[in-house]
Write a protein that holds these residues in place. Structure first.
Motif, mmCIF file in Angstrom:
data_model
loop_
_atom_site.group_PDB
_atom_site.id
_atom_site.type_symbol
_atom_site.label_atom_id
_atom_site.label_comp_id
_atom_site.label_asym_id
_atom_site.label_seq_id
_atom_site.Cartn_x
_atom_site.Cartn_y
_atom_site.Cartn_z
ATOM 1 N N ARG A 50 21.358 12.288 -0.942
ATOM 2 C CA ARG A 50 22.590 13.076 -0.754
ATOM 3 C C ARG A 50 22.366 14.433 -0.121
ATOM 4 N NH1 ARG A 50 26.981 12.681 -4.933
ATOM 5 N NH2 ARG A 50 26.416 14.845 -5.251
ATOM 6 N N ARG A 53 25.029 13.846 4.745
ATOM 7 C CA ARG A 53 26.220 12.992 4.636
ATOM 8 C C ARG A 53 26.274 12.096 5.878
ATOM 9 N NH1 ARG A 53 31.128 13.139 1.922
ATOM 10 N NH2 ARG A 53 30.567 15.129 0.953
ATOM 11 N N ARG A 58 27.261 3.567 4.268
ATOM 12 C CA ARG A 58 27.134 4.099 2.916
ATOM 13 C C ARG A 58 25.830 3.661 2.268
ATOM 14 N NH1 ARG A 58 31.458 0.456 -0.560
ATOM 15 N NH2 ARG A 58 30.701 -1.600 0.111
ATOM 16 N N LEU A 60 24.508 2.488 -1.435
ATOM 17 C CA LEU A 60 24.999 1.970 -2.708
ATOM 18 C C LEU A 60 23.886 1.974 -3.746
ATOM 19 C CD1 LEU A 60 27.051 -1.138 -1.508
ATOM 20 C CD2 LEU A 60 27.892 1.183 -1.969
ATOM 21 N N ARG A 64 27.457 1.022 -6.295
ATOM 22 C CA ARG A 64 28.362 2.177 -6.276
ATOM 23 C C ARG A 64 27.903 3.179 -5.220
ATOM 24 N NH1 ARG A 64 29.810 6.013 -11.541
ATOM 25 N NH2 ARG A 64 31.364 7.320 -10.491
ATOM 26 N N ASP A 65 28.840 3.660 -4.429
ATOM 27 C CA ASP A 65 28.525 4.631 -3.383
ATOM 28 C C ASP A 65 27.976 5.910 -4.020
ATOM 29 O OD1 ASP A 65 28.524 6.477 -1.239
ATOM 30 O OD2 ASP A 65 30.259 5.503 -0.316
ATOM 31 N N ARG A 67 27.850 8.768 -2.897
ATOM 32 C CA ARG A 67 28.687 9.939 -2.630
ATOM 33 C C ARG A 67 29.796 10.076 -3.669
ATOM 34 N NH1 ARG A 67 25.947 13.219 0.516
ATOM 35 N NH2 ARG A 67 27.813 14.474 0.215
ATOM 36 N N SER A 68 30.063 9.015 -4.439
ATOM 37 C CA SER A 68 31.105 9.084 -5.465
ATOM 38 C C SER A 68 30.585 9.662 -6.777
ATOM 39 C CB SER A 68 31.673 7.681 -5.729
ATOM 40 O OG SER A 68 30.730 6.859 -6.405
ATOM 41 N N LEU A 69 29.276 9.858 -6.890
ATOM 42 C CA LEU A 69 28.681 10.401 -8.105
ATOM 43 C C LEU A 69 28.696 11.920 -8.076
ATOM 44 C CD1 LEU A 69 25.507 8.116 -8.297
ATOM 45 C CD2 LEU A 69 27.656 7.826 -9.556
ATOM 46 N N THR A 70 28.761 12.535 -9.240
ATOM 47 C CA THR A 70 28.550 13.983 -9.303
ATOM 48 C C THR A 70 27.078 14.270 -9.015
ATOM 49 O OG1 THR A 70 27.974 13.989 -11.649
ATOM 50 C CG2 THR A 70 30.325 14.178 -11.076
#
Length: 259
Positions: A50, A53, A58, A60, A64-65, A67-70
């Motif tokens: 990360r 960008r 994407r 995974l 799960r992507d 970029r969707s995680l904190t």
């Protein structure tokens, strides 16, 4: 945890450095990235943890992507050892390794007994037990490398992302580090310049060339004389290592004309 990279395109300074890259690191698998300088290996790894960008595609993590995680959640799952490593710091060795525990700590909370034990264990794994009080900035390049690897181990991630981790290490410590990675059996994405080390360590290799993945598979299937000539521009034979049976690349250091 499994890593899937789907159609990843990353641009730097307005130019696509990666173009539609697709690859996988299965759970518990060591997947290596090899390729000439500038082929996109570091860019791909920096996107996984990360730092960059993607322009398209994407990464995974177990479907799960990322970029969707904190940031904290991502750090609990993925530990990175990048090539760019600051050396001007006043931290001690132990303090540097203890940073690996920060994703698990609440704000202003001190280290727990479990944190201290994990830091000690990580330092022992990389052969730096008893060096915790030394200033990080005073270490040799190889020692710093091992401290940063210990920090990644202390983080207890599901996935390790390692960009040229054997740089600055002598042969003995290179072999010990690769043995540690085999023994830990975390899902690992690792870039290596040393093709023989990659052939020995990795379950799967992905070859990058000019920003694209041009070959993927077990080292014995991927590292052919034809690919080595096309991608790396070298003349080589691939034989069995006399001690381990792994593929061993014998390079023609005299050049194609034999001189």
């Amino acid at each position: 945890m499994r890593i899937d990279i789907e159609d990843l395109t990353v641009a730097l300074a307005g130019r696509d450095v990666l173009c539609g890259a697709r690859l996988v690191a299965a759970e518990g698998e060591i997947a290596g990235l090899v390729g000439p300088n500038g082929s996109g290996k570091s860019t791909l790894l920096r996107t996984v943890y990360r730092h960059l960008r993607p322009r398209a595609g994407r990464v995974l993590l177990a479907g799960r992507d990322v970029r969707s995680l904190t940031a904290a959640a991502a750090a609990r799952h993925i530990a990175a050892l990048p090539q760019e490593r600051g050396t001007e710091t006043e931290f001690t060795v132990r303090e540097m390794v203890a940073m690996g525990r920060s994703p698990y700590q609440r704000a202003f909370a001190g280290e727990s007994a479990a944190d201290l034990a994990l830091v000690t264990a990580a330092l022992t794994e990389v052969g730096l037990q008893g060096h915790g009080a030394r200033p990080f900035a005073a270490l040799s390049g190889g020692e710093r490398q091992r401290v940063l690897l210990a920090r990644a181990f202390a983080q207890q991630p599901d996935v390790l992302v390692l960009d040229e981790p054997t740089n600055h290490l002598d042969v003995q410590h290179q072999i010990e580090l690769l043995a540690l990675l085999r023994a830990r059996r975390r899902t690992t994405l690792i870039s290596l310049h040393d093709l023989n080390a990659a052939a020995s360590l990795c379950d799967r290799l992905h070859v990058l060339h000019r920003g694209a993945v041009v070959a993927s598979g077990p080292p014995r299937e991927v590292l052919t004389p034809e690919l080595l000539a096309e991608v790396f521009g070298v003349r080589a034979a691939v034989v069995d290592h006399p001690l381990t049976g792994d593929p061993l690349i014998a390079f023609d250091h005299r050049g194609a004309d034999g001189r």
